[in-house]
Structure formats: C-alpha cells, structure tokens
Design a protein around this motif. Structure first.
Motif, PDB file in Angstrom:
ATOM      1  N   THR A 325       0.838  -1.201   0.000  1.00 49.72           N
ATOM      2  CA  THR A 325       0.000   0.000   0.000  1.00 49.72           C
ATOM      3  C   THR A 325       0.872   1.249   0.000  1.00 49.72           C
ATOM      4  N   GLY A 326       1.984   1.171   0.735  1.00 51.34           N
ATOM      5  CA  GLY A 326       2.882   2.321   0.845  1.00 51.34           C
ATOM      6  C   GLY A 326       3.445   2.779  -0.481  1.00 51.34           C
ATOM      7  N   ILE A 327       3.683   1.835  -1.420  1.00 51.01           N
ATOM      8  CA  ILE A 327       4.208   2.232  -2.729  1.00 51.01           C
ATOM      9  C   ILE A 327       3.086   2.446  -3.748  1.00 51.01           C
ATOM     10  N   GLY A 328       1.830   2.243  -3.304  1.00 52.34           N
ATOM     11  CA  GLY A 328       0.689   2.496  -4.170  1.00 52.34           C
ATOM     12  C   GLY A 328       0.281   1.332  -5.053  1.00 52.34           C
ATOM     13  N   TRP A 398      11.318   4.028  -5.920  1.00 50.45           N
ATOM     14  CA  TRP A 398      10.407   2.884  -6.123  1.00 50.45           C
ATOM     15  C   TRP A 398       8.938   3.265  -5.968  1.00 50.45           C
ATOM     16  N   THR A 399       8.657   4.365  -5.252  1.00 54.56           N
ATOM     17  CA  THR A 399       7.251   4.734  -5.033  1.00 54.56           C
ATOM     18  C   THR A 399       6.605   5.377  -6.257  1.00 54.56           C
ATOM     19  N   ARG A 404       7.014   0.762  -9.766  1.00 56.98           N
ATOM     20  CA  ARG A 404       6.412  -0.086  -8.727  1.00 56.98           C
ATOM     21  C   ARG A 404       6.626  -1.562  -8.989  1.00 56.98           C
ATOM     22  N   ILE A 405       6.539  -1.979 -10.249  1.00 58.58           N
ATOM     23  CA  ILE A 405       6.727  -3.394 -10.565  1.00 58.58           C
ATOM     24  C   ILE A 405       8.142  -3.827 -10.204  1.00 58.58           C
ATOM     25  N   VAL A 409       9.144  -6.873  -7.650  1.00 55.56           N
ATOM     26  CA  VAL A 409      10.049  -7.968  -8.045  1.00 55.56           C
ATOM     27  C   VAL A 409      11.178  -8.121  -7.038  1.00 55.56           C
ATOM     28  N   MET A 410      11.808  -7.021  -6.668  1.00 49.13           N
ATOM     29  CA  MET A 410      12.919  -7.089  -5.709  1.00 49.13           C
ATOM     30  C   MET A 410      12.417  -7.478  -4.324  1.00 49.13           C
ATOM     31  N   TYR A 411      11.249  -6.975  -3.966  1.00 48.79           N
ATOM     32  CA  TYR A 411      10.660  -7.355  -2.682  1.00 48.79           C
ATOM     33  C   TYR A 411      10.371  -8.855  -2.652  1.00 48.79           C
TER      34      TYR A 411
END
Length: 538
Positions: A325-328, A398-399, A404-405, A409-411
């Motif tokens: 949610t934080g990154i939208g 990243w936000t 975002r994608i 991916v990294m997350y």
C-alpha cells in the motif's frame, strides 16, 4: 555409546532407502505446518476487515481501521502463544515422547481455529479481546508443532536425505501461506458477487459491515480443516526409534516398531543397549557445564540466527499489505468496499507467495543435501541484506508509478532468499545437532527465540513504518520515511544473521548420533568435544 557401536535399528534408519513411510511422515508432519502457516498469516488479511467493522464511524468518509495497539495485539498474540508452546511442548516431547504430545497440539489448533471464528462480544473491544484469547491458544498449539514435527522427521529420516525430508516438512508452510491467500480470494469474490458494491461512497462504506463480519470468520475457521484431516494418521505413527531406544531405553519396542515401518527383521540388542547406555558419557543435563562445553555455542548459533531471521521474515509477511500500500500497488482503502480490498490484498500476497515464497522452500528441499545447510543459510542472509538495502536506499524512486513493478520484483526476491536460505535451515539444523533426550527441548528453545524475533518484528515494524511524515496526515497509513528506515534496519538485522551463522555446524551426511556425540563413550570424551565444537562447514 561407544564409537562405531551404532545400534542396528538406528543404523537401519540411517541407511534406509527412500520409502513410502518417508513420504507419509512428510505429509502427516507437513500438514501441521500447512495449518501453522495458514493460521499465523491469514490474520494479516483479516485485520483490515476487523477495522472496517469494529472501528467504523458513520460520520467519517473513510473506512474504519484498527488502532495500532489493537492491530499489533491481534497480529502478535498468536506469536506470543507460539513462543510459550514451543518451550513447553519442546520440553514435554523429551519427557513424555514425541507421539504422546503430538496429538495434543493438533487438537488445540483445531479447536482454537474454530473458536477464533466464533469470537463474540457486545462491544468492539470485547470481540477483539475474545479473538486475542483464542488466538493465543491457537499459537500455543502451533508452537508445539515446531519441535515435535522437526524432531520426528529427523529421527525417521536416513542420513543421506535427512535435510531434504525435514525441509520438505517445513516447505508445507509455503503452501499454507499460499492457501490463505487463495481462500481469501474465493471468500471475497463470493461476497462481491452476492453483494455488489453500491455506487455511492457513503453506501459503500456502510455496506461493508455485514459482508466483512462473515468473511473474516470464514477465513479463520477454515484453518481447522487441514489440521483435523491429519489427526488419525498422527495417532497411527509409532514413537521414533531414537526416543524409544536412547531415551526410554526400550530396545525391544524400538526394534519392533521400526521393523514394521521398514518391513525388515531387526535384532532388539537389549544387552547392547544396557551396556552402551551404562558406559555412555552423554548423560549430562541441559544446564550442565558439559552441555555448555559441547553444545553451548551450537545453541547460541541456532537461537541467534532464528531470532534475527524472524524479525525480518515476520515483518515482511505480516505487514506485506502495508508495504505494498505504501508504494501504491494496492489502492487506498477509501476507494474500495471491504470485499474489494480483501480481494486485492489477497491477490497480491498470493502472487508473491506463488512466484517467490513457495519456490524458495522447494529450492532448499532440492539442494540442502547437495550444498549443505551452512552455505544455504549464509547465502540467504546475504541476498536478503542486499535486496533490503536496494529497496530502502532509493525508496522514493520505487514509489513512483513507473517503478512499482520493479519494487515488487525485488521485494519478492527477499522472500525467495529467506526461504531458499535461513527460514528453512534454522528449522532443520536444531533437529539434527543435539542429543536425543534434549533434541525436542533445544529445538523448542531455538524456535522460541525465533518467535521472540517475530514479536519484535510484528510490534516494531508496525510502529516504525508509521513514523511521522510531514506529507502524510493519516496515522494509519505507512509513511515513506518510516518504511525506508524500517527496511534499512531489517537489512542490518540480516547482516548480523550472516555473522552468527558461523556458530552453527554443518550436519550434512552425518548420523544424528555422530553430530550429538551420542556415539562417544567416556574414553572418547575429548575427541567428542573436538568433533562437536567444529563450527565450520564440512
């Protein structure tokens, strides 16, 4: 036990070819972990619904949300119960036997899962308090499953593929996480179809109450199903030969039980057991000086690495929805009905579980007996550190919508390398390196240290990620500054895990008795000390 004088029944287990009973044990023990993961992680999908129902204000234009205190209590109370259960049932498993205690933990999980979904109260605080009460006992039962399942599988397995068998049991956790998302998707889609979201924003907010109350209860109660299905098979499993022979000292029963399992004739060797146990130097207690000398650094290694790993692992999993949610990537709650929000959160978590979490577990299963526990754990901590820093340092980058994608991916890769890494190995190693009569206890202590880390992660991440940001006014919304700092802290925690990994020995290719020193007699005590204190990988 004198060196080289391994009991026939234990040697038969060490050299046994992979047979049907191995897979049966994996499924029976693994379904417990399937249930564990489902119950522990499904709550993160339900907290949004609980906030909408019990903290909804008709005059507000925003959906209700759980206050940080209530959210951390609902999320963390099961972890507290798990910690207590790991210590208690770990100790009890060494005192009463693995099988006698195994059924108790499953009954607790089934009853508590059902009771969690039936939580009641006249006021919001009453429902939350009741839910927390039942989830504590759910965690208590889950806690017992950790040391018992790991110990049972390690004592049934052969030494050539023991790591794969134990990690396969733990890998069922990935399917539990995946299933929690799938069940939430099905439940939310069903309610969305039956009760379409109204057009007007006010009606949309009001309509969430009746739908959401059914949804979270159904999701939590489903956790009783897989646990209940395995109860019969758990009760049919015989006690492990290592407990029966080395702890209970009943060689005849050990030989009889394993002869039936392995479908071979085995000599009970009653006299040999009596002679070997009489002359064995391996009769020290958990808090003795000799235990500290032989296994003190090992226990420090298993507890510290599991503690550090779970700070990061549970922070990522329990608050995954807040990060996304934080990154939208997940829209703001005010733009969705309860069913829509649950569907989108569950879909995101299921996608990450399917693409990274589950594959990570099974990479470990495939390679743990090839490259060893030490290498996998060290590699996992290293890449978790790298990817956390890569997310945290350029967090504002990243936000942005275009990136975002890349963030997702990294997350996801941090999940992959936690499971193809320390999340699996910290479970495997404590079940291999300690003596039979202390194995369940030491695994319980190691696992409890992990849950202490999970509690730190669950409570700490919630507050750290919501630190004050001048650009955000909603206290329930994860802020950029808090999220960035949280990811940096988690990266440092993973780096510490790399250092403490050097205290953990490499068990690959050795029998449990070699690792624990139970095949050493008094004349070989000094040699046993040298062997047991080896901490570098073989």
């Amino acid at each position: 036990m004198a060196r080289g004088q391994q009991l026939e029944v234990l040697n038969a287990l060490d050299v046994a070819k992979t047979q049907l009973y191995h897979f049966t044990a994996i499924v029976v023990a693994g379904m417990g972990f399937f249930t564990d993961a489902y119950d522990l992680f499904s709550i993160s999908l339900c907290t949004k619904l609980l906030g909408r129902i019990y903290y909804f204000h008709p005059d507000s234009k925003k959906p209700g949300s759980l206050p940080p205190g209530a959210s951390s209590a609902v999320t963390g109370v099961a972890l507290v119960g798990t910690l207590v259960g790991q210590l208690f049932f770990g100790w009890l498993g060494d005192k009463m036997g693995r099988k006698k205690v195994y059924g108790i933990t499953l009954v607790l999980m089934v009853v508590s899962s059902l009771a969690s979904g039936l939580s009641f109260g006249n006021r919001p605080q009453g429902v939350i308090a009741t839910l927390c009460f039942f989830r504590f006992w759910l965690g208590f039962g889950i806690g017992g499953d950790y040391p018992l399942s790991a110990t049972i599988m390690s004592e049934y397995a052969n030494k050539r593929t023991r790591g794969s068998f134990i990690s396969a049991v733990f890998a069922m956790q990935g399917f539990g996480i995946l299933t929690s998302g799938i069940v939430a998707i099905i439940v939310s889609a069903s309610f969305n179809h039956a009760y379409p979201a109204p057009t007007y924003e006010e009606d949309r907010a009001a309509s969430t109450i009746s739908q959401a109350d059914y949804m979270w209860r159904i999701i939590l109660m489903f956790g009783a199903v897989p646990a209940g299905l395995t109860y019969y098979w758990r009760m049919k499993m015989p006690e492990t030969a290592r407990y029966t022979a080395l702890v209970a000292r009943n060689a005849q029963k050990a030989a009889k039980d394993m002869a039936r399992v392995l479908n071979v004739e085995l000599d009970p060797e009653v006299e040999k057991v009596e002679k070997l146990t009489e002359r064995s130097s391996n009769s020290f207690g958990l808090f003795s000086r000799q235990f500290v000398r032989r296994h003190g650094l090992h226990l420090l290694g298993t507890t510290s690495t599991w503690f550090l790993l779970d700070i990061a692992f549970y922070s990522q999993n329990l608050f995954q929805k807040d990060v996304l949610t934080g990154i939208g990537w997940i829209p703001p709650a005010a733009t969705m009905s309860a069913g829509e929000e649950l569907f989108k959160i569950a879909r995101a978590q299921t996608l990450i579980a399917l693409c990274s979490t589950v594959p990570g577990y099974w990479f470990t299963v495939a390679l743990i007996d090839v490259i060893g526990r030490f290498a996998i754990q060290l590699m996992g901590f290293f890449f978790m550190t790298v990817f956390m820093l890569a997310l945290a340092i350029p967090y504002n980058h990243w936000t942005k919508k275009a990136h975002r994608i890349g963030f997702v991916v990294m997350y996801s890769l941090t999940f992959f390398f936690s499971n193809f890494g320390p999340n699996a190995t910290t479970f495997v190693v404590p079940a291999e390196i300690f003596p039979a009569r202390l194995r369940s206890t030491c695994h319980g202590i190691s696992a409890a240290a992990g849950k202490a880390g999970a509690i730190v992660g669950a409570f700490g991440f919630l507050y750290a990620s919501q630190s004050k940001d001048p650009n955000k006014t909603d206290p329930g919304y994860p802020t950029g500054i808090g999220m960035k700092n949280s990811l940096i802290v988690l990266a440092c925690v993973n780096a510490l895990g790399m250092l403490f990994t050097f205290l953990v020995p490499e068990p690959k290719g050795k029998s449990l008795e070699e690792l624990s020193g139970e095949n050493e007699d008094e004349n070989n005590d000094e040699d046993a000390k040298t062997t047991s204190n080896r901490t570098a990988p073989v």
